[in-house]
Write a protein that holds these residues in place. Structure first.
Motif, short mmCIF file in Angstrom:
data_model
loop_
_atom_site.label_atom_id
_atom_site.label_comp_id
_atom_site.label_asym_id
_atom_site.label_seq_id
_atom_site.Cartn_x
_atom_site.Cartn_y
_atom_site.Cartn_z
N ASP A 1 40.57 172.73 77.28
CA ASP A 1 39.64 173.42 76.40
C ASP A 1 38.40 172.56 76.14
OD1 ASP A 1 41.34 175.60 76.18
OD2 ASP A 1 42.40 174.74 74.47
N PRO B 1 33.74 172.67 70.76
CA PRO B 1 32.48 173.35 70.42
C PRO B 1 31.37 172.34 70.16
CG PRO B 1 33.99 173.40 68.56
CD PRO B 1 34.77 172.85 69.71
N ASP C 1 29.67 177.50 67.42
CA ASP C 1 30.85 178.29 67.74
C ASP C 1 31.10 179.25 66.59
OD1 ASP C 1 32.97 179.21 69.16
OD2 ASP C 1 34.25 177.45 68.89
N ARG D 1 34.26 177.70 77.65
CA ARG D 1 35.19 177.29 76.60
C ARG D 1 36.48 176.69 77.17
NH1 ARG D 1 35.37 181.79 71.85
NH2 ARG D 1 36.06 179.97 70.67
#
Length: 291
Positions: free
Chosen positions: A127, A130, A139, A230
């Motif tokens: 992942d 942000p 985000d 993302r």
């Protein structure tokens, strides 16, 4: 519509990275098929530098837990360092020979991305943290929605403007560089290395500088691409992506800043637009698998 915002974010990321390849191919005359390798360094570099050192959930993935702006700078610098390390090889080769040699970086990068699981997450990827600046998150934050003139600014709206600013700054830098003394020296190297050397241009130095700046552009594009996705996986940064970026430069026009923008927009957005509207377009299959 969220779809068009997403198309725009991916197009902006492609434009920034395509500036780097056009600088290398159009201004310095060096063919490279390794652009996806440097994009991967930017994407995974930002993810690694900005990720927590001890992720929740018992994951064995590691990170440096740095502020996202600093992580962006380090990711771009790491991509530039990779370009400098490859420049001695680039200084000895040109044309199709340089293209084949640079293609080896893509396969090397795929091997590293799949096997360096603590850093890259392996085959399944990892992942992307942000992007935040001074406490402001780009985000979606639960319970906190920014409104500007009555329009809610969600994650995609915020990233759209981040990408737009990145493209504007990259375009200005590219235009200024190609019209500067260094840009004219790159043009001389492109048109004839022997003649450039006779005129006092340090050919090896400017070839290395071209790879440095090109890979930094690619690293910044990789950061934007990671923020848009993302979640990044090694498969994204393969040979196909390298060919797509070369197509962007060729379609838009080698050495043309405006053509770079048009080529990147065309190549990055056309497939997803056709897929979205395939049911209403004549002679287009409803799904890619139906022929």
């Amino acid at each position: 519509d969220v779809f068009w915002l997403q198309v725009g974010v991916f197009a902006f990321a492609a434009m920034v990275a395509a500036f780097g390849l056009n600088l290398l191919v159009g201004e310095a005359g060096q063919l490279s098929l390794a652009h996806s390798f440097f994009i991967a360094i930017g994407a995974y570099g930002y993810t690694f530098f900005a990720s927590p050192s001890q992720p929740a959930g018992g994951s064995d993935q590691i990170g440096w837990d740095l502020p996202p702006p600093l992580a962006v700078v380090l990711a771009v610098a790491t991509a530039g360092l990779a370009g400098v390390l490859f420049s001695p090889i680039a200084a000895r080769l040109r044309g199709i020979y340089l293209g084949v040699a640079s293609l080896g970086l893509v396969f090397l990068g795929q091997h590293v991305l799949v096997n360096a699981e603590p850093v890259t997450g392996g085959f399944n990827g990892r992942d992307v943290p942000p992007f935040t600046v001074a406490g402001f998150s780009f985000d979606d934050v639960q319970g906190e929605t920014l409104h500007v003139l009555g329009v809610p600014f969600t994650r995609m709206e915020k990233l759209w403007y981040v990408g737009l600013c990145a493209v504007a700054l990259s375009w200005l830098f590219y235009r200024n560089l190609r019209s500067s003394r260094s840009g004219r020296a790159m043009h001389a190297v492109r048109d004839g290395e022997v003649a450039a050397s006779v005129m006092g241009v340090r050919v090896t130095r400017f070839k290395g500088a071209a790879f440095l700046v090109s890979s930094m552009f690619a690293g910044l594009g990789g950061v934007l691409l990671a923020l848009a996705f993302r979640h990044i996986v090694p498969e994204t940064f393969g040979v196909l992506l390298a060919i797509e970026y070369l197509a962007m430069v060729v379609i838009g026009g080698v050495g043309s800043p405006g053509g770079t923008l048009a080529g990147a927009l065309f190549v990055s957005s056309l497939p997803v637009v056709l897929q979205r509207y395939s049911e209403s377009l004549p002679f287009v299959a409803e799904s890619p698998s139906s022929g």
